[in-house]
Motif scaffolding. Sequence first.
Motif, PDB file in Angstrom:
ATOM      1  N   GLY A 186       0.843  -1.200   0.000  1.00 48.47           N
ATOM      2  CA  GLY A 186       0.000   0.000   0.000  1.00 48.47           C
ATOM      3  C   GLY A 186       0.866   1.234   0.000  1.00 48.47           C
ATOM      4  O   GLY A 186       1.981   1.224  -0.522  1.00 48.47           O
ATOM      5  N   THR A 187       0.361   2.286   0.579  1.00 53.17           N
ATOM      6  CA  THR A 187       1.105   3.517   0.588  1.00 53.17           C
ATOM      7  C   THR A 187       1.748   3.745   1.951  1.00 53.17           C
ATOM      8  O   THR A 187       1.250   3.265   2.963  1.00 53.17           O
ATOM      9  CB  THR A 187       0.208   4.717   0.254  1.00 53.17           C
ATOM     10  OG1 THR A 187       0.024   5.483   1.421  1.00 53.17           O
ATOM     11  CG2 THR A 187      -1.130   4.264  -0.236  1.00 53.17           C
TER      12      THR A 187
ATOM     13  N   GLU B   3       5.935   1.746  -3.710  1.00 56.73           N
ATOM     14  CA  GLU B   3       4.649   1.638  -3.035  1.00 56.73           C
ATOM     15  C   GLU B   3       3.614   0.983  -3.934  1.00 56.73           C
ATOM     16  O   GLU B   3       3.796   0.895  -5.141  1.00 56.73           O
ATOM     17  CB  GLU B   3       4.101   3.037  -2.711  1.00 56.73           C
ATOM     18  CG  GLU B   3       4.869   3.845  -1.734  1.00 56.73           C
ATOM     19  CD  GLU B   3       4.253   5.247  -1.626  1.00 56.73           C
ATOM     20  OE1 GLU B   3       3.555   5.487  -0.643  1.00 56.73           O
ATOM     21  OE2 GLU B   3       4.454   6.059  -2.532  1.00 56.73           O
ATOM     22  N   ASN B   4       2.488   0.623  -3.316  1.00 56.82           N
ATOM     23  CA  ASN B   4       1.318   0.161  -4.068  1.00 56.82           C
ATOM     24  C   ASN B   4       1.632  -0.939  -5.061  1.00 56.82           C
ATOM     25  O   ASN B   4       1.182  -0.905  -6.191  1.00 56.82           O
ATOM     26  CB  ASN B   4       0.680   1.345  -4.826  1.00 56.82           C
ATOM     27  CG  ASN B   4      -0.013   2.293  -3.889  1.00 56.82           C
ATOM     28  OD1 ASN B   4      -0.684   1.865  -2.956  1.00 56.82           O
ATOM     29  ND2 ASN B   4       0.171   3.579  -4.112  1.00 56.82           N
TER      30      ASN B   4
ATOM     31  N   THR C   3      -4.840   9.085  -9.730  1.00 56.36           N
ATOM     32  CA  THR C   3      -4.359   8.292  -8.599  1.00 56.36           C
ATOM     33  C   THR C   3      -3.061   8.883  -8.063  1.00 56.36           C
ATOM     34  O   THR C   3      -2.903   9.066  -6.853  1.00 56.36           O
ATOM     35  CB  THR C   3      -4.126   6.832  -9.051  1.00 56.36           C
ATOM     36  OG1 THR C   3      -5.307   6.366  -9.687  1.00 56.36           O
ATOM     37  CG2 THR C   3      -3.807   5.938  -7.875  1.00 56.36           C
TER      38      THR C   3
ATOM     39  N   GLU D 280      -4.873   7.043   0.502  1.00 57.96           N
ATOM     40  CA  GLU D 280      -4.597   6.927  -0.924  1.00 57.96           C
ATOM     41  C   GLU D 280      -5.456   5.821  -1.525  1.00 57.96           C
ATOM     42  O   GLU D 280      -5.682   4.799  -0.887  1.00 57.96           O
ATOM     43  CB  GLU D 280      -3.112   6.621  -1.147  1.00 57.96           C
ATOM     44  CG  GLU D 280      -2.252   7.858  -1.033  1.00 57.96           C
ATOM     45  CD  GLU D 280      -0.774   7.536  -1.176  1.00 57.96           C
ATOM     46  OE1 GLU D 280      -0.428   6.622  -1.942  1.00 57.96           O
ATOM     47  OE2 GLU D 280       0.028   8.197  -0.502  1.00 57.96           O
ATOM     48  N   ARG D 281      -5.908   6.047  -2.739  1.00 58.27           N
ATOM     49  CA  ARG D 281      -6.732   5.076  -3.461  1.00 58.27           C
ATOM     50  C   ARG D 281      -7.972   4.679  -2.684  1.00 58.27           C
ATOM     51  O   ARG D 281      -8.417   3.532  -2.752  1.00 58.27           O
ATOM     52  CB  ARG D 281      -5.930   3.804  -3.763  1.00 58.27           C
ATOM     53  CG  ARG D 281      -4.704   4.086  -4.579  1.00 58.27           C
ATOM     54  CD  ARG D 281      -3.955   2.810  -4.859  1.00 58.27           C
ATOM     55  NE  ARG D 281      -2.857   3.096  -5.757  1.00 58.27           N
ATOM     56  CZ  ARG D 281      -2.480   2.293  -6.745  1.00 58.27           C
ATOM     57  NH1 ARG D 281      -3.076   1.169  -6.939  1.00 58.27           N
ATOM     58  NH2 ARG D 281      -1.492   2.626  -7.530  1.00 58.27           N
TER      59      ARG D 281
END
Lengths: 362, 309
Positions: free
Chosen positions: A41-42, A73-74, B102, B216-217
């Motif tokens: 994730g972040t 990230e992500n 995003t 985020e997201r």
Amino acid sequence: MTKFNRRNVLALGGAAAALPLVGGRALAQEGPLKVGFIYIGTINDNGWNYAHNQGRLYLEEQLGDAVETTYVENVPEGPDCERVLRELAQSGHNLILATSFGYGDYVIKVAQQFPDVKFEHATGYQRSENVATYNARFHEGRAVCGTIAGHLSQTGKAGYIGSFPIPEVVMGINAFALAARKINPDFTLTPVFISTWNDPAREADAARAMADQGIDVITQHTDGPAALQVAEERGLVGGFGQGADMSAFAPNAHLTAIIDNWGPHYVDAAQAVIDGTWESGDRWPGLKEGEVVIGPYNEKIPAEVVEAAEAVKNGQIDGSFNIFTGPINDHTGTERVAAGVTLTDQELLTMDWYVEGVIPPA
Amino acid sequence: MSAELLIAIIITVVGASTPILIAALGELVVEKAGVLNLGVEGMMLIGAVTGFIVMFTTGNPWLAVLAAAIAGMLSSMIFAFLTLSLSANQTATGLALTIFGTGLSALAGQGYSARPVDLFRSVFPAELATHPVWRVIFGYSPLVYFSLIMVFAVWWFLHKTRSGLILRAVGENDLSAHSIGYSVIGIRYAAVAFGGAMAGIAGAAFPLLLTPQWAERMTAGRGWIAVALVVFASWRPFRLLAGAYLFGLVMTVELYSKAGGGILSTIPAELWAAMPYIATVVVLVLISLRRTGSTSAPACLGKPFLATN
């Protein structure tokens, strides 16, 4: 205009891929150790990834110029992570830390192609010559939280928002339920799996579904504070921070937090690679080593409950108490662990059954 | 099931459905004008982060929603310029807008992730908004009433006004509309701007209505559900309403049955997760069985318009 058809793109990619392979070794020996991190994730999630990133910053702070870190990230748990792993390995990173369970198969695959690069996979179970696994005994923290829940819950019902029923999560569910039932033998714990690590709106809705049906303590194994905020809004007994202290989001409902402290492990791992003493294996420290830390207790918790929680915590630190010591029955009431027997790490890492008091999900 | 629990479930369903409905309504108008904007998810995220930041700094939810609408609209103008003025491929540009949104939202939201805000609460008096029964009507955020009014407004605009007829004409046959003197590009710009504003508001619903934080997201793919719903609803606003609530219902009942037990909790999680898609397939099959002109896609959907003199 340059024409990009499949053939010349492939050729370009192939050339780009081969280049760092040639230079990688020489680079790594001269300069600082390059350490790569991949996060699911972040780094701003205030939970799991945030904690790993804090560990990375701690590593930079401790080893200074001896290391150079990169993070991505992500990164989804799928073929994409294989590409990221390969890019990190090709760009001279000699220690790569993959921090989510679902990266496992790809780590093993990429590690075979880069025998000189060391990989460490968090919460995983697959190892090889150059792939180690590491984890933290979060379930020890869950036992402390379960103790508090057992004392404070008025309905005797707690909910557990999980991502996927992997052993890591099942262990946390069982530790929480076992600890709560030592206080209140009728205590039940309902896990709700939402099939994602990061969907705050869904976590919040899961928490609402729990609050509306008599559950008054909500704990989560996902990465954000959404469930805690619902607990606060609904005036529930409370919930727990996961990965980091989340009391800012729920001053009343935040009972305590299980805080991940990966920093010391990352320093050890990087130092071992620098010294050439790195070995594959499985490292699984917990409360005792300070890799899992219990946050401050909410002021509303009565002193005797804090005392009980501290007793569970300290017992796990000095080794006098283990939440997975029998007798333990599974959810059907069948005895799974005999009195006095403690589950081994291997049994924990493959745990696929729920203890008594857990309402098993379909 | 007690009446109390039923009301609680309805309230959660409404919350889960609202952002999808708002975003899908915007996309419906865009597609009716013959433009396929796949950037809904990205515009929603830009709206979400803008809404959160404005809410955090000013504490005024109305201002937050307005700012989110403007931010969504501005981001949609990038798409409009590329696809309408420069005739870029709409599918690729829309996907790029999602990726851009995003990233941009993550960048703008840095430093805001550990900050809680307040929700956009019901404006009705507390006796009604928190009444055990009446809250099922009065207990919602203004965004919920907005979404329902917009369903009617979009339907009325598209089917009962001259401007709506012109917009549909542009989507069905751009050359004819052009030849009788309508500005195809101008009308499409307006439609895309409306879609962007709606996506921005839908995004703002995440921190203001569902979970008062920035992550985020955080829209987690609901922009794509909104795009799919437009097809599901065969470009009709009231079917869209039904579709969005069906989606919200399935997602919510899943959680309530898992958390509360009962017969529904014996359905495996995987089947629950597949249900919206099964529903989509069933509806698409039903639609295709009785084919009439008005149920199919706008004829010019996704095709660039190149004006010739």
